[in-house]
Scaffold this motif. Structure first.
Motif, PDB file in Angstrom:
ATOM      1  N   MET A   1      57.002 -34.086  14.463  1.00 35.27           N
ATOM      2  CA  MET A   1      56.839 -33.756  16.033  1.00 35.27           C
ATOM      3  C   MET A   1      57.991 -33.502  16.601  1.00 35.27           C
ATOM      4  O   MET A   1      58.069 -32.377  17.428  1.00 35.27           O
ATOM      5  N   CYS A   2      59.168 -33.961  16.188  1.00 28.77           N
ATOM      6  CA  CYS A   2      60.410 -33.366  16.676  1.00 28.77           C
ATOM      7  C   CYS A   2      61.243 -32.332  15.992  1.00 28.77           C
ATOM      8  O   CYS A   2      62.327 -31.979  16.239  1.00 28.77           O
ATOM      9  N   LEU A   3      60.285 -31.753  14.990  1.00 26.84           N
ATOM     10  CA  LEU A   3      60.714 -30.634  14.407  1.00 26.84           C
ATOM     11  C   LEU A   3      61.181 -29.536  15.247  1.00 26.84           C
ATOM     12  O   LEU A   3      60.583 -28.914  16.118  1.00 26.84           O
ATOM     13  N   ALA A   4      62.643 -29.172  14.942  1.00 28.92           N
ATOM     14  CA  ALA A   4      63.124 -27.881  15.904  1.00 28.92           C
ATOM     15  C   ALA A   4      63.979 -27.221  14.813  1.00 28.92           C
ATOM     16  O   ALA A   4      64.561 -27.619  13.842  1.00 28.92           O
ATOM     17  N   ILE A   5      63.714 -25.961  15.018  1.00 26.16           N
ATOM     18  CA  ILE A   5      64.194 -24.835  14.047  1.00 26.16           C
ATOM     19  C   ILE A   5      65.323 -23.899  14.862  1.00 26.16           C
ATOM     20  O   ILE A   5      65.091 -23.686  15.875  1.00 26.16           O
ATOM     21  N   PRO A   6      66.410 -23.289  14.116  1.00 23.79           N
ATOM     22  CA  PRO A   6      67.149 -22.549  14.552  1.00 23.79           C
ATOM     23  C   PRO A   6      66.866 -21.288  14.668  1.00 23.79           C
ATOM     24  O   PRO A   6      66.079 -20.545  13.770  1.00 23.79           O
ATOM     25  N   GLY A   7      67.035 -20.397  15.866  1.00 25.65           N
ATOM     26  CA  GLY A   7      66.523 -18.936  15.792  1.00 25.65           C
ATOM     27  C   GLY A   7      67.700 -18.410  16.596  1.00 25.65           C
ATOM     28  O   GLY A   7      68.568 -18.812  17.323  1.00 25.65           O
ATOM     29  N   ARG A   8      67.745 -17.029  16.701  1.00 27.20           N
ATOM     30  CA  ARG A   8      68.717 -15.979  17.288  1.00 27.20           C
ATOM     31  C   ARG A   8      68.126 -15.411  18.514  1.00 27.20           C
ATOM     32  O   ARG A   8      67.093 -14.694  18.068  1.00 27.20           O
ATOM     33  N   VAL A   9      68.528 -15.378  19.496  1.00 24.80           N
ATOM     34  CA  VAL A   9      68.075 -14.867  20.781  1.00 24.80           C
ATOM     35  C   VAL A   9      68.164 -13.263  20.708  1.00 24.80           C
ATOM     36  O   VAL A   9      69.293 -12.734  20.734  1.00 24.80           O
ATOM     37  N   VAL A  10      67.220 -12.366  20.732  1.00 28.42           N
ATOM     38  CA  VAL A  10      67.266 -11.117  20.395  1.00 28.42           C
ATOM     39  C   VAL A  10      67.449 -10.306  22.138  1.00 28.42           C
ATOM     40  O   VAL A  10      68.203  -9.544  22.287  1.00 28.42           O
ATOM     41  N   SER A  11      66.394 -11.081  22.821  1.00 22.13           N
ATOM     42  CA  SER A  11      66.620 -10.346  24.153  1.00 22.13           C
ATOM     43  C   SER A  11      66.023 -11.521  25.314  1.00 22.13           C
ATOM     44  O   SER A  11      65.212 -12.319  24.778  1.00 22.13           O
ATOM     45  N   VAL A  12      66.196 -11.456  26.556  1.00 26.22           N
ATOM     46  CA  VAL A  12      65.808 -12.336  27.456  1.00 26.22           C
ATOM     47  C   VAL A  12      65.022 -11.387  28.413  1.00 26.22           C
ATOM     48  O   VAL A  12      65.274 -10.435  28.849  1.00 26.22           O
ATOM     49  N   ASP A  13      63.974 -12.172  29.098  1.00 28.31           N
ATOM     50  CA  ASP A  13      63.306 -11.565  30.027  1.00 28.31           C
ATOM     51  C   ASP A  13      62.814 -12.755  31.290  1.00 28.31           C
ATOM     52  O   ASP A  13      62.799 -13.908  30.811  1.00 28.31           O
ATOM     53  N   GLY A  14      62.572 -12.246  32.502  1.00 31.11           N
ATOM     54  CA  GLY A  14      62.219 -13.259  33.591  1.00 31.11           C
ATOM     55  C   GLY A  14      63.240 -14.196  33.853  1.00 31.11           C
ATOM     56  O   GLY A  14      64.340 -14.098  33.439  1.00 31.11           O
TER      57      GLY A  14
END
Ligand code: SF4
Lengths: 103, 372
Positions: free
Chosen positions: A1-14
């Motif tokens: 349930m608390c699984l969280a994984i790393p990722g890299r921000v490619v772009s931001v919006d809003g």
């Protein structure tokens, strides 16, 4: 349930409640809410849980911890215990959870 | 993959195990509170690598598993309504209620959908204006901000057909309940890294002092877990008891204050029933009055439900760390992920499920012992 994984921000919006980012998880790009992380920027590594980025990963701190651990390895490592681990790791394959593997 | 592979490095694992062997002189019992860590420990066989002196016990850190059957039954009743699209994380689908589970409701024509994020409920609500979309909000502090955000976004977007059935639980009150129990055997805690990502760990400092117990914030990969255990053992051996953070790359002392303020805006602490632990004061989250319009419990009257746990299942003891799954006489015999008797056998963080998935030999062993 608390699984969280790393990722890299490619772009931001809003902005505000509806701030989102395209996040790259090892080649798979998904839209993730950045509403809980107003300061996250392009190129940051973030920890993602249930469609929300929860924190920016501190790259320097990560390096520091790893350096400490490597020093430990140089001092006393290599005695025993790792072989069994090796075997399991291979048997299990590389099953890093994809971003939509559940909560 | 970055931030994963280097924390599964066999050489580093080896060095940590060797260092543990060097520092340990006496028996110690350490609890990992989080079900995600339980799975990693069983999956990578970390418990089997440890020196004999160190015993790991699995804690109640599986929100699905501790959700009382009354709430599961309520979810089943709401999901069975014709006007409802019922959304939930995949973990909840097979959790047994008194006489069925969500998968059976779906098979009987109920509109039950597995989602990855609470925000999927927003999308469904916009696409289905003539339906009521309900999200089953189960989880610890890690998940609470995401469900609070669902209510906030629904309000901003003016969506009237979204609501949440909440079963959130909080970790610190559970730790306190375990520590203050006269039967407590736990001498050190690994604190759940992803919970602390949101809440920080200032709360735990009080426990470390009051109960004289080391609490170490720990991540989820083998190297993270072993380094958490090593720090705990170092403190125990030195007679120290403080909070230490071994997951500094994502956890800071104050946590993600923005995320926690979203939770505090929508929810307030309330007393909550935990399977296996009983009622724990201020260990749950209830809607504040200003947000009650999003409360599915108030929106849908499901009448009186008579709930009844399967009396054979001992998951209550498993959740307190007092019974190993493989010591349950039904493990792998009458109880499997296909025919689960308790939530701990189906949740992706349940201890029974972890042993079933990663210790098939243990399952076979317990079966032959019983047959022979
Ligand atoms: S093995 Fe099944 S019956 Fe036994 S405690 Fe676990 S869930 Fe309950």
């Amino acid at each position: 349930m608390c699984l969280a994984i790393p990722g890299r921000v490619v772009s931001v919006d809003g902005e505000g409640l509806l701030r989102t980012g395209q996040i790259d998880f090892n080649g798979i790009v998904r839209e993730v809410s950045l509403s809980l992380l107003p300061d996250a920027m392009e190129h940051d590594w973030v920890l993602v849980h249930a469609g929300f980025a929860l924190n920016v990963i501190d790259e320097e701190e990560a390096e520091r911890t790893l350096d400490d651990l490597r020093r430990l390895g140089e001092l006393g490592g290599g005695l025993m215990g790792g072989d069994e681990f090796d075997r399991r790791e291979r048997a299990d394959g590389n099953s890093n959870a994809p971003p939509d593997a559940g909560a | 993959m970055k931030y994963i592979d280097e924390y599964r490095d066999p050489a580093t694992v080896k060095a940590l195990v060797a260092e543990l062997q060097r520092v340990v002189t006496r028996p110690w019992t350490i609890m990992e509170i989080c079900g995600g860590q339980t799975h990693a420990i069983v999956r990578f066989g970390i418990d089997e690598l440890l020196p004999d002196e160190i015993t790991l016990v699995h804690g109640p850190g599986c929100p699905v598993c501790v959700t009382p059957i009354e709430i599961i039954d309520r979810a089943l009743a709401i999901a069975s309504r014709e006007d409802v699209i019922f959304t939930t994380f995949g973990d909840m689908m097979r959790v047994p209620g008194t006489d069925k589970d969500l998968l059976m409701v779906k098979a009987n024509g109920g509109d039950v959908r597995m989602v990855y994020s609470p925000l999927d409920a927003i999308k469904l609500a916009r696409e289905n204006p003539d339906k009521q979309v309900v999200f089953f909000a189960v989880g610890f502090e890690t998940t609470a901000p995401t469900t609070a955000m669902l209510a906030q976004q629904a309000r901003v977007l003016g969506l009237k057909n979204v609501s949440l059935l909440t079963a959130h639980v909080l970790v610190p009150p559970a730790i306190e309940a375990l520590l203050s129990s006269p039967e407590n055997l736990v001498q050190g805690f690994l604190a759940a890294g992803h919970v602390c990502t949101v809440t920080g760990f200032a709360d735990y400092e009080r426990f470390a002092v009051a109960y004289g117990i080391p609490i170490v914030v720990t991540g989820f990969e083998p190297v993270d877990i072993l380094s958490g255990i090593l720090e705990t053992v170092r403190q125990l051996e030195a007679g120290q008891a403080r909070v230490d953070n071994r997951y500094g790359r994502v956890v800071q002392r104050e946590g993600n204050t923005r995320a926690w303020s979203v939770v505090a805006e929508v929810f307030e602490p309330c007393d909550r029933q935990w399977r296996g632990l009983g009622s724990i004061p201020m260990s749950g989250l209830a809607f504040r009055e200003q947000w009650a319009e999003f409360d599915a419990e108030q929106r849908f009257d499901v009448g009186d439900i008579q709930s009844q746990e399967d009396p054979r299942c001992q998951s209550g003891l498993v959740l307190q760390g007092r019974l190993k799954p493989t010591d349950c006489p039904l493990f792998g015999v009458e109880c499997t992920p296909e025919h689960p008797l308790g939530a701990t056998m189906v949740s992706s963080e349940g201890a029974c499920a972890a042993y079933w998935k990663y210790r098939p030999a243990a399952a076979v062993r317990s079966e032959t012992v019983r047959d022979g």
